[in-house]
Scaffold this active site. Structure first.
Site, PDB file in Angstrom:
ATOM      1  CE1 TYR A  60     -26.269   1.507  -2.623  1.00  0.00           C
ATOM      2  CE2 TYR A  60     -27.136   3.742  -2.485  1.00  0.00           C
ATOM      3  CZ  TYR A  60     -26.081   2.882  -2.714  1.00  0.00           C
ATOM      4  OH  TYR A  60     -24.841   3.395  -3.051  1.00  0.00           O
ATOM      5  CG  HIS A 102     -23.553  -1.174  -0.094  1.00  0.00           C
ATOM      6  ND1 HIS A 102     -22.516  -1.759  -0.778  1.00  0.00           N
ATOM      7  CD2 HIS A 102     -24.530  -0.925  -1.020  1.00  0.00           C
ATOM      8  CE1 HIS A 102     -22.836  -1.875  -2.059  1.00  0.00           C
ATOM      9  NE2 HIS A 102     -24.052  -1.376  -2.232  1.00  0.00           N
TER      10      HIS A 102
END
Length: 397
Positions: free
Chosen positions: A114, A119
């Site tokens: 991640y 994002h």
């Protein structure tokens, strides 16, 4: 830019292909052709490469380690530059259109990270509009989850819309049925070679010895299933139904010109996440939904280095296996048209994306085709292509 420039001798990705009258073997791509490497090695009387490349996956090659990966690339580039061996190359060459491409690696373990601050900030802003976008741990460690390796499929494989439990904010009880918020995640995958023992660690500066290459990756996500299941243990059925990998793996050695410094990391990571071999990659992705380009995410914005991801993956003593795959997580940039998921592009359905045919999308519909491509700087100042990753959504069964 034509195929010969994008897929030239400075690129030479690895894949696995078969023909109608022959079994699968390891291949490379040059322009719009593939070169069968076992066939070429046999003709060139190089028994080691003939044996290793005469396989239906790259795993036997991955076990050889960095020195062999470099030696094989040097042999291949030398033979392609040698006018006296052009006949050998020609005999091992097939048009790309005449072969079937397969999943290039038998995936051992699969971890999804991640690693994009943009994002993570967008997702946090959507789900926690009144709180901090980033969780307190985000800048201290590369967050990830362990995925399902058995559902990693090769580009071109249809993706069946998943079913599962979901519960929207207005639903009095959980519902069961097909996902209605099916999404994409434009990512970059890293293929690992060189096994390690359980209980050992791989440092940031040792990680490069295990990074074989890069392949584009789409981590399809059922956002409604994911939202209901992920507390308190994280993604499960919302992610495990399918993840799509490119058939072409670009060697790390082909991406030397793409390496660049990471964004500033503040606060400074803990000691095990520091080292000399920290880098980003100047990859320019493009996401196409049906016939419309909906996003151009820049990988160079990624916060965590691939070497930090691998160091974190192993710091607890987790072993590496040949064929391990870890992915970057969704690649997103600062601008709206650089977001790598529909969740961000349509802002959870509040700002639908308009396609060139006049229709709109907040999430994927049956029949939609998503294609991700990318390029990287070449040593001569041009560009290299990364193999595309594509999939079509078909109705749930």
């Amino acid at each position: 830019m034509n195929g010969t420039e994008l897929w030239g001798i400075d690129n030479l990705p690895y894949g696995v292909a078969s023909t109608a009258d022959g079994g699968a073997q390891v291949v490379t791509r040059l322009g719009d052709d593939v070169i069968e490497l076992a066939t070429l090695a046999k003709a060139d009387s190089v028994r080691k490469w003939a044996r290793i490349f005469d396989n239906s996956s790259l795993n036997p090659f991955l076990t050889q380690g960095r020195s062999s990966w470099s030696a094989a690339r040097e042999w291949l580039q030398a033979i392609l530059r040698d006018d006296e061996r052009k006949g050998l190359v020609a005999a091992a060459t097939k048009p790309l259109a005449d072969v079937t491409l397969h999943l290039p690696v038998q995936i051992a373990d699969y971890v999804d990270f991640y690693a994009s601050e943009q994002h993570a900030t967008n997702v946090g802003s959507i789900f926690r509009p009144d709180g901090a976008a980033l969780t307190p741990n985000w800048k201290h460690l590369p967050i990830g989850y362990h995925g399902r390796s058995g559902t990693v499929v090769v580009s071109g494989t249809d993706v069946v819309r998943p079913v599962g439990q979901r519960k929207g904010k207005d639903d009095p009880e959980p519902l069961f049925g097909p996902s209605v918020r099916l999404d994409i995640e434009a990512e970059v995958g890293f293929i690992v070679g060189g096994e390690t023992e359980v209980g050992t660690r791989v440092s940031v500066d040792e990680a490069g010895e295990h990074l074989f290459g890069v392949a584009l990756f789409n981590d399809w996500s059922a956002r409604d299933i994911q939202a209901w299941e992920y507390v308190p243990l994280g993604p499960f059925l919302g992610k495990s139904f399918a993840s799509t990998l490119s058939p072409w793996i670009t060697p790390m050695e082909a991406l030397k010109a793409a390496k660049l410094p990471l964004p500033a990391q503040d606060p400074k990571p803990l000691d095990y996440l520091r080292g000399d071999d920290l880098f980003g990659l100047d990859l320019e992705l493009e996401v196409r939904l049906n016939d419309t380009v909906v996003s151009r995410p820049p990988y160079k914005k990624m916060y965590w280095s691939p070497t930090q991801m691998l160091a974190h993956l192993t710091v607890n003593g987790a072993s590496l296996r040949d064929g391990d795959l870890f992915a970057s997580g969704t690649v997103s940039g600062d601008a709206r048209d650089q977001r790598g998921s529909l969740l961000e592009l349509a802002w959870s359905g509040k700002e639908p994306v308009r396609l060139d045919d006049g229709t709109e999308r907040s999430f994927l519909e049956d029949g939609d085709i998503v294609t991700i491509t990318a390029t990287a700087p070449a040593p001569d100042g041009g560009r290299l292509a990364l193999g595309e990753v594509s999939g079509r959504i078909i109705p749930s069964v």
